[in-house]
Each structure stands twice: as structure tokens, then as C-alpha cells.
Design a protein around this motif. Sequence first.
Motif, PDB file in Angstrom:
ATOM      1  N   UNK A  10      34.474  62.339  52.608  1.00  0.00           N
ATOM      2  CA  UNK A  10      35.097  61.911  51.266  1.00  0.00           C
ATOM      3  C   UNK A  10      36.031  60.649  51.601  1.00  0.00           C
ATOM      4  N   UNK A  11      35.481  60.061  52.528  1.00  0.00           N
ATOM      5  CA  UNK A  11      36.251  58.765  52.716  1.00  0.00           C
ATOM      6  C   UNK A  11      35.453  57.319  52.237  1.00  0.00           C
ATOM      7  N   UNK A  12      35.822  57.399  50.737  1.00  0.00           N
ATOM      8  CA  UNK A  12      34.844  56.834  49.850  1.00  0.00           C
ATOM      9  C   UNK A  12      35.051  55.077  50.194  1.00  0.00           C
ATOM     10  N   UNK A  13      36.116  54.801  50.653  1.00  0.00           N
ATOM     11  CA  UNK A  13      36.258  53.090  50.922  1.00  0.00           C
ATOM     12  C   UNK A  13      35.325  52.866  52.096  1.00  0.00           C
ATOM     13  N   UNK A  14      35.560  53.510  53.201  1.00  0.00           N
ATOM     14  CA  UNK A  14      34.720  53.250  54.221  1.00  0.00           C
ATOM     15  C   UNK A  14      33.109  53.452  54.050  1.00  0.00           C
ATOM     16  N   UNK A  15      32.753  54.459  53.185  1.00  0.00           N
ATOM     17  CA  UNK A  15      31.393  54.656  52.865  1.00  0.00           C
ATOM     18  C   UNK A  15      30.897  53.402  52.109  1.00  0.00           C
ATOM     19  N   UNK A  17      40.102  44.339  48.609  1.00  0.00           N
ATOM     20  CA  UNK A  17      41.465  45.004  49.060  1.00  0.00           C
ATOM     21  C   UNK A  17      42.731  44.345  48.621  1.00  0.00           C
ATOM     22  N   UNK A  18      43.560  45.257  47.765  1.00  0.00           N
ATOM     23  CA  UNK A  18      44.799  44.554  47.223  1.00  0.00           C
ATOM     24  C   UNK A  18      46.109  44.526  48.253  1.00  0.00           C
ATOM     25  N   UNK A  19      47.104  43.979  47.622  1.00  0.00           N
ATOM     26  CA  UNK A  19      48.216  43.821  48.667  1.00  0.00           C
ATOM     27  C   UNK A  19      48.682  44.543  49.367  1.00  0.00           C
ATOM     28  N   UNK A  20      48.464  46.135  48.895  1.00  0.00           N
ATOM     29  CA  UNK A  20      48.876  47.311  49.541  1.00  0.00           C
ATOM     30  C   UNK A  20      47.968  47.817  50.476  1.00  0.00           C
ATOM     31  N   UNK A  21      46.670  47.146  50.620  1.00  0.00           N
ATOM     32  CA  UNK A  21      45.587  47.709  51.585  1.00  0.00           C
ATOM     33  C   UNK A  21      44.845  48.586  50.893  1.00  0.00           C
ATOM     34  N   UNK A  22      44.725  48.977  49.727  1.00  0.00           N
ATOM     35  CA  UNK A  22      44.033  49.727  49.138  1.00  0.00           C
ATOM     36  C   UNK A  22      42.479  48.979  48.391  1.00  0.00           C
ATOM     37  N   UNK A  23      41.435  49.778  48.639  1.00  0.00           N
ATOM     38  CA  UNK A  23      40.228  49.180  48.324  1.00  0.00           C
ATOM     39  C   UNK A  23      39.968  49.545  46.758  1.00  0.00           C
ATOM     40  N   UNK A  24      39.761  48.228  45.922  1.00  0.00           N
ATOM     41  CA  UNK A  24      39.870  48.591  44.525  1.00  0.00           C
ATOM     42  C   UNK A  24      38.515  48.148  43.918  1.00  0.00           C
ATOM     43  N   UNK A  25      37.263  48.211  44.504  1.00  0.00           N
ATOM     44  CA  UNK A  25      36.298  47.705  43.763  1.00  0.00           C
ATOM     45  C   UNK A  25      35.591  48.466  42.817  1.00  0.00           C
ATOM     46  N   UNK A  26      35.050  48.003  41.818  1.00  0.00           N
ATOM     47  CA  UNK A  26      34.626  48.813  40.553  1.00  0.00           C
ATOM     48  C   UNK A  26      33.204  48.564  40.292  1.00  0.00           C
ATOM     49  N   UNK A  27      32.748  49.404  39.396  1.00  0.00           N
ATOM     50  CA  UNK A  27      31.221  49.429  39.143  1.00  0.00           C
ATOM     51  C   UNK A  27      30.764  47.987  38.686  1.00  0.00           C
ATOM     52  N   UNK A  28      31.514  47.292  38.158  1.00  0.00           N
ATOM     53  CA  UNK A  28      30.883  45.915  37.533  1.00  0.00           C
ATOM     54  C   UNK A  28      30.897  44.991  38.787  1.00  0.00           C
ATOM     55  N   UNK A  29      31.655  45.287  40.095  1.00  0.00           N
ATOM     56  CA  UNK A  29      31.612  44.541  41.028  1.00  0.00           C
ATOM     57  C   UNK A  29      30.231  44.629  41.835  1.00  0.00           C
ATOM     58  N   UNK A  69      46.249  54.439  44.998  1.00  0.00           N
ATOM     59  CA  UNK A  69      46.702  54.337  46.047  1.00  0.00           C
ATOM     60  C   UNK A  69      46.337  55.671  46.788  1.00  0.00           C
ATOM     61  N   UNK A  70      45.141  56.253  46.592  1.00  0.00           N
ATOM     62  CA  UNK A  70      44.748  57.425  47.153  1.00  0.00           C
ATOM     63  C   UNK A  70      44.517  57.012  48.700  1.00  0.00           C
ATOM     64  N   UNK A  71      44.691  57.823  49.527  1.00  0.00           N
ATOM     65  CA  UNK A  71      44.204  57.338  51.157  1.00  0.00           C
ATOM     66  C   UNK A  71      42.877  57.033  51.423  1.00  0.00           C
ATOM     67  N   UNK A  72      42.104  57.806  50.483  1.00  0.00           N
ATOM     68  CA  UNK A  72      40.578  57.700  50.656  1.00  0.00           C
ATOM     69  C   UNK A  72      40.075  56.072  50.025  1.00  0.00           C
ATOM     70  N   UNK A  73      41.084  55.417  49.741  1.00  0.00           N
ATOM     71  CA  UNK A  73      40.731  53.852  49.112  1.00  0.00           C
ATOM     72  C   UNK A  73      41.132  52.933  50.336  1.00  0.00           C
TER      73      UNK A  73
END
Length: 459
Positions: free
Chosen positions: A93-98, A124-136, A185-189
Motif C-alpha cells: 500500500x505504498x502507492x507512490x513507490x509503486x 512531487x509538490x513542495x512538501x514532498x508528496x507525489x501528486x500524479x493524476x490519471x490525466x498525467x 498529504x497521505x504518507x503513502x504519497x
Amino acid sequence: MSAVKLAEAGMASAQARKWDEAITSLTKAIEQSKSPQWLLARSQALMETGQLDRALRDAEFAYCTAAERGNDKSRKQMIEAQHRRSVIYFRRKLYANADACASWSQQLAQGVAVKAADNTGEFVDEKGFYQVTAADVAPAKAAEQKQQQQQQQQDGGNGSGESDWKKALAWRSTIVRFLEALPAEDPARRITVKLVPVKPSLDQGEDDKDAAEQKKAKEEISRAEIEAAKASAATTQPKPATASGPFRSQMYQSDASITVSLFMKFASKEDTTKVQVDMQPNLITISGVPREPSVSYIVPHAAIDPSKSTYRVATMKIEFTLAKAQPGKWATFGREELSQPDASTLPTATDAPTSSQQAPEKRQEPAAAVKPQGPAYPTSSKSGPKDWDHLADDEKDDDDKDVNAFFKQLYKGATPDQQRAMMKSFQESNGTALSTDWASVSKETVKTSPPDGVEAKKW
């Protein structure tokens, strides 16, 4: 026994889903030669038995070894190693790594140089969270990137083919659906994995150390998840459910497989070529369907074998022929998910929840309504008093139940061809004929044959 013979036995056991036997044989082979192919096969077997730490270690060792050898099989093995890492992180369930690993697998399949394959930083935003979307990760953008990046090959390696690229794209669409369901800002991001892993040790003595480190990491993640959930509870609103109905479907099955048709109308034959299907043991993802949302998720009744399963897209339907991981009859095909299904509800090959997939809570069924009782008259019958006001209704229900039970039993025990014959003959004859001989029924239309003394009318 030679390493090659041991490896062949291990690969055959893995193909037959005999994971423990595969691990034993492949371990003996790997002790003699650290072949990336054998390591990847053992990684899958370890993953399927829930040994995620050892599975990840094998996948990363295979990647490093393939990169060091640099032969004609290396890039293919590196692509597979990144995909294996992605699946393992997904199960954790570490989806950003996946998604990061899946993205690298996709880039390598395009023929991009290893040094240029990491483009995750732009999401990756300024806080270090991965924000990729389906459109990307949409097919159009991915195809455009493919054309541009193929001109920048500097690593001397060629792409492994369009099939690996499509496989990575379909798998990423599944991961991103899980990511989109997480708070911002979920840790899995957070991405904590590197494109080129540090070559690990394969010593068995490392297992206890890894287990302790994993336990500590899980505890830290759990604490972070709780804090993040508390922080976002006041501001995060649940997404509204999609108010679209499921596809009309039809199925027939044997103990080994099930054939399912999902009926949908494509505007043109060209649109059927845009459909992409990713079949995993516990999840089928269909993209490019004529509806909103354009991606559907189907959770099979039980686990399937993707390597033996096929599908066909026609202008009016998508037909699946799915090989069952465990032989037996299914009560239903499964259910269609209009939004991303929760990983905790997905079936496994043994229909038992793994360490990363908690079993769903049991639903409490509403209490049944109490049927009003008629007056009970005095009687000397051993079976007790009867409700004479509803006696006729009970007899009618029993008759209907007996007839329906007979036809259900007849249909259930029939072969797929017999079931098709029964459906075709019953429908075409307007309910006046029922045949189980597909060889004769398939050749012509079954005529209406009413009983003697009854006249058939067209309404």
C-alpha cells in the motif's frame, strides 16, 4: 542436480502456481548461479506466499545483476524487475513507490536511457508528496512522450517492445486510481525508492533483520496515517458515487474457465482498438469503454490466471475467457466497480486475505419481515395446525419451486455447449422447445412447436 535442471523444475512449479516447490528448487539453483531470470521467478513465488521483503530483495538483486551483465536480455530483465518492485510496493500500500517503479518500467520499455528514465520529480509538490493524476498517465500523453524520448536514447539499449509499454501503462492506471483516493498529504504519497537500487545481500541471515526493520517501518507508517487522517477529517469530503449502471452481461462456465460477455456499443470499429485490458489475478481493468468514467474495474468472484486468460473486443461487446486459478463452479462472475475497488476486498489465489489485504467486514443483513399468520384452527394432525386461508398459495409455490429447481439443476450440470443449446433453443422456440444438442441447434433457427391443441400466435 545441475543449476539449469533445478531452475527448470522451479520455473515449471511457478507456472503451475506451486509456489513453495518453486522457491525450493530456484533457491538451490540460485546458490550456484545468480541468474536474473531465476531471481525474478523466485521473487514472484515469494511475493505470492506473502514474503514481500525477500521478494523485493530478489527483484532488486536481479535488476542490479542484469544492469551489470549488459547482454541482449538485460533490458528486458530490468523492465521486469521494476515491474516486480512496483507490484510489491502496491501490496504494501505504498502507492507512490509503486507508481514510481511502474513509471521506470514504462520508460525503459520505451527505450529511454536509464539515466533519463526518472521523471517522477515533476509530480512531487513542495512538501514532498507525489501528486500524479490519471490525466498525467493518459495514453495520449504517454504516446507523445514515447515519440520524444525515443530520440534521446544514449544508453545503447533498445526498447523491449510495445507489449511491455502497454502492460506498464495499464498497471499505472490502476495504481493512480488508488493514489487519487488518498488525501493530498497521505504518507503513502511519499517516494522513498530509488530508480537504481543498492544491490542487496541474499544471505538468509538478513531475513530477521529485515523483518524487524519492516515491523518498525509499518509502525511508523501507521502512526503517520492516523495523524494524517485526524488532520484531514475536518476538511476532506468523500467523493460522490458515480450514478451509472453496470454493463449487461452474460456468462457460461466450466470447472476450469468462465466465458463472460459485457455488452456495450462502440461508435465505430476503430474505437474498439482503443480498448485496453489489464488482467491481474484479483482485478480486471478496462480502459477506453464507451461510458463515463472511461475506466472500469471488475473484481472476479475468485482469482484468475492472467497468463491463460484472453479477451476479444467487438463492436457490441467485450468477451472474456478467464482461466480459474482454482478449479470449481462460481456462483457469479464478479462485480463491476464504478470507482476504484478497495484492495482489501480483492480475492487472492486461495481466496484468503494476505498480510496486505485485510478481509472485509461482514455485512449485517437486515432482519427479515415477520410474515402475518392466519388463524390456527384446532386440529389433531401430527404436523400441527394449518393456515387454511393460504393453503392454495403454498401449493402453487411448491409447484413453481419444483419446476424451477429442476431446470436450474439441469442447466448447472450441463456442459458449456449444452448450456448454449438450451438458451438458444428456448429463446428461438418461444419457450416451446428445450434442446441440449448444440451440434444441431447451432445450424438453424429452432422452430416454435406448441403442444397438441394449442395454437402459436405472434404478438
